[in-house]
Write an enzyme that holds these catalytic residues in place. Structure first.
Site, PDB file in Angstrom:
ATOM      1  N   HIS A 107      21.401 -61.529 -47.989  1.00  0.00           N
ATOM      2  CA  HIS A 107      21.452 -61.131 -49.510  1.00  0.00           C
ATOM      3  C   HIS A 107      19.570 -60.495 -49.858  1.00  0.00           C
ATOM      4  CE1 HIS A 107      25.429 -62.479 -50.787  1.00  0.00           C
ATOM      5  NE2 HIS A 107      24.985 -63.600 -50.932  1.00  0.00           N
TER       6      HIS A 107
ATOM      7  N   GLU B  27      20.473 -67.022 -53.333  1.00  0.00           N
ATOM      8  CA  GLU B  27      19.731 -65.755 -52.794  1.00  0.00           C
ATOM      9  C   GLU B  27      18.598 -65.757 -53.753  1.00  0.00           C
ATOM     10  OE1 GLU B  27      22.932 -63.263 -53.933  1.00  0.00           O
ATOM     11  OE2 GLU B  27      23.076 -65.280 -53.922  1.00  0.00           O
TER      12      GLU B  27
ATOM     13  N   TYR C 296      33.568 -63.116 -49.728  1.00  0.00           N
ATOM     14  CA  TYR C 296      33.455 -63.135 -49.061  1.00  0.00           C
ATOM     15  C   TYR C 296      34.244 -62.612 -47.857  1.00  0.00           C
ATOM     16  CZ  TYR C 296      30.241 -66.380 -51.416  1.00  0.00           C
ATOM     17  OH  TYR C 296      29.219 -66.565 -52.206  1.00  0.00           O
TER      18      TYR C 296
ATOM     19  N   GLU D 191      21.639 -65.939 -46.706  1.00  0.00           N
ATOM     20  CA  GLU D 191      20.962 -66.075 -48.242  1.00  0.00           C
ATOM     21  C   GLU D 191      20.129 -65.131 -47.444  1.00  0.00           C
ATOM     22  OE1 GLU D 191      22.354 -66.935 -51.005  1.00  0.00           O
ATOM     23  OE2 GLU D 191      23.633 -68.922 -49.203  1.00  0.00           O
TER      24      GLU D 191
END
Length: 486
Positions: free
Chosen positions: A126, A98, A211, A123
């Protein structure tokens, strides 16, 4: 570069980059190569080698702006100016990274539309969680990854509906439980607040607990306040308060209880069995998981097909199963079905034979995320008629997320010599780090017959000497089922 502005002075041959906002050092990244740009939105372009540019452009044109706009509605303004994407060679060691203003993503993910969508949206998320507000230490990576995964799923719910989000979540939680079985429920890396102490390899922190267990905790917090929109408001306030700084878990939790004083009065942080401290420091699976019933329209057909293939008698079950056209399924449905078959392997040989007759040619035409799972079934069941497909796959795929699972399975079963042969023929095209990891797997998997040039090995090349040289690490790392985006 991961920067907001750049200039190039042709006479000097010098590029200059500028970043307006403070960023943690791990987000500073540079890429060089034969890269061409193409606009895909008002503040986004893709960079790719000329042969990839048309595919990358067609798959992402207009979509990134849609995702950015959805994220802004949820979590406030996008502060980084541009959101560009660069597609890197298949040998790039991770799926995506990211880096602000310029997300790095592996080109092989272009094969799968759904995985591409999820990885890019992750991403995008992020940009708020990880880049704007950063975890202060690597021991609390869940503050970046768990929050980004939650935000990613809020974005997909807004843009693609709850059923799709629940399907993707079910697929990932399945993988989390698979990793739990692999590592054991007392594994220290299954904590959200992992301690970097002797015996804990920092590279193992990039795992599904970071995650998915992190996501489950964030989802649990959202359920405590009883309204996803109110929780979105809290996350907006959290980002605004801590923007361009680094935080620890206590910062997030204190902010949460301050934003919801009624929950603080109810002492929700100390509920028996669901204490915040236990969420952070207990090993094992999540203390609570989300309700995924809204995805049943997509997950129910997967469960039904799996039951058919495990029913008796096989000939009747196979006939019923062959009437279901999985070519019309979503990628996550097919992957979930194959994962269930993988969990049940080794399967009876007649079942594998029937599966191959029914699906092998069809799956061969699908994306790599599907093919890797079918080939793992082939390997785990020693199904030699489809072994040529494994060879062809490993000769064309240079990404660790596709090669590592196959090599680990090959070395666990009776196909170690086959693995040695294929690796010896393809090692020159692998990223050096990946090559060392596979050497590690193969050197641990070598038995006496392989060391003497067993059946199928390239006896002229003496592969064991190649594998057990100075480059080979001293102990194996089990990486199966842990490939994730950054």
């Amino acid at each position: 570069m991961s920067a907001t502005r750049s200039t190039y002075v042709e006479e000097e041959g010098v590029y200059r980059f500028h970043m307006e906002h403070p960023v943690p050092a791990y987000l500073v990244a540079l890429v060089a190569g034969d890269l061409q740009p193409a606009d895909i939105g008002p503040r986004s372009r893709v960079w790719a080698e000329p042969c990839l540019l048309p595919t990358a452009t067609s798959k992402l044109s207009g979509a990134v702006e849609q995702w950015l706009s959805a994220a802004e509605r949820l979590y406030g303004p996008y502060v980084w100016g541009r959101y560009d994407i660069v597609f890197l060679p298949p040998s790039f060691p991770i799926v995506a990274m990211e880096n602000p203003c310029l997300t790095f993503i592996i080109s092989s993910i272009l094969e799968s539309d759904e995985f591409l969508v999820i990885d890019v949206i992750h991403e995008v998320a992020h940009s708020w969680f990880g880049n704007a507000v950063t975890n202060a230490t690597w021991e609390e990576m869940w503050l970046s990854e768990g929050l980004a995964t939650y935000a990613q799923r809020r974005i997909t719910t807004e843009t693609y509906g709850a059923a799709f989000t629940c399907l993707e979540t079910a697929f990932r939680l399945d993988a989390l439980h698979r990793q739990m079985k692999l590592l054991g429920e007392d594994s220290p890396v299954s904590k959200l607040q992992v301690k970097l102490e002797p015996g804990v390899n920092p590279s193992h922190l990039m795992n599904l607990f970071t995650y998915e267990k992190g996501y489950c905790f964030v989802y649990y917090l959202s359920q405590l306040c009883g309204d996803p929109q109110r929780f979105d408001e809290f996350l907006r306030a959290y980002v605004d308060k801590y923007k361009f700084t680094s935080v620890v878990a206590q910062d997030l939790l204190d902010s949460f209880l301050s934003f919801f004083p009624e929950l603080k009065e109810q002492s929700v942080d100390c509920r028996a069995g669901l204490e915040f401290e236990r969420w952070l420091n207990a090993t094992g699976p999540p203390l609570a998981e989300p309700d995924l019933s809204q995805g049943s329209s997509l997950t129910r057909p997967v469960e039904a097909l799996f039951r058919l293939w495990t029913a008796e008698p096989l000939d009747q079950a196979a006939a019923s199963a062959s009437a279901i056209d999985i070519s019309k399924w979503r990628t996550f449905q097919t992957a979930l079905f194959l994962d269930r078959l993988l969990d049940g392997s080794p399967l009876p040989q007649e079942v594998v034979t029937s599966l191959s007759q029914c699906y092998s040619s069809l799956l061969d035409s699908m994306n790599a995320e599907i093919r890797i799972r079918w080939l793992q079934i082939v390997v785990r069941n020693d199904y030699y008629p489809d072994l040529h497909r494994v060879r062809r796959f490993l000769e064309s795929q240079m990404s660790r997320m596709y090669t590592i699972p196959l090599y680990e399975d090959l070395c666990t079963g009776a196909l170690k010599s086959f693995a040695l042969e294929v690796f010896y023929q393809t090692q020159g095209r692998l990223h050096p780090n990946l090559r060392r990891t596979i050497q590690q797997i193969l050197s641990q998997g070598l038995g006496p017959s392989a060391e003497q040039g067993g059946a199928g090995a390239d006896t002229d090349a003496d592969p064991p000497a190649l594998l057990l040289g100075d480059e080979a690490p001293s102990s194996a790392i089990s990486l199966r089922d842990v490939n994730v985006s950054a």
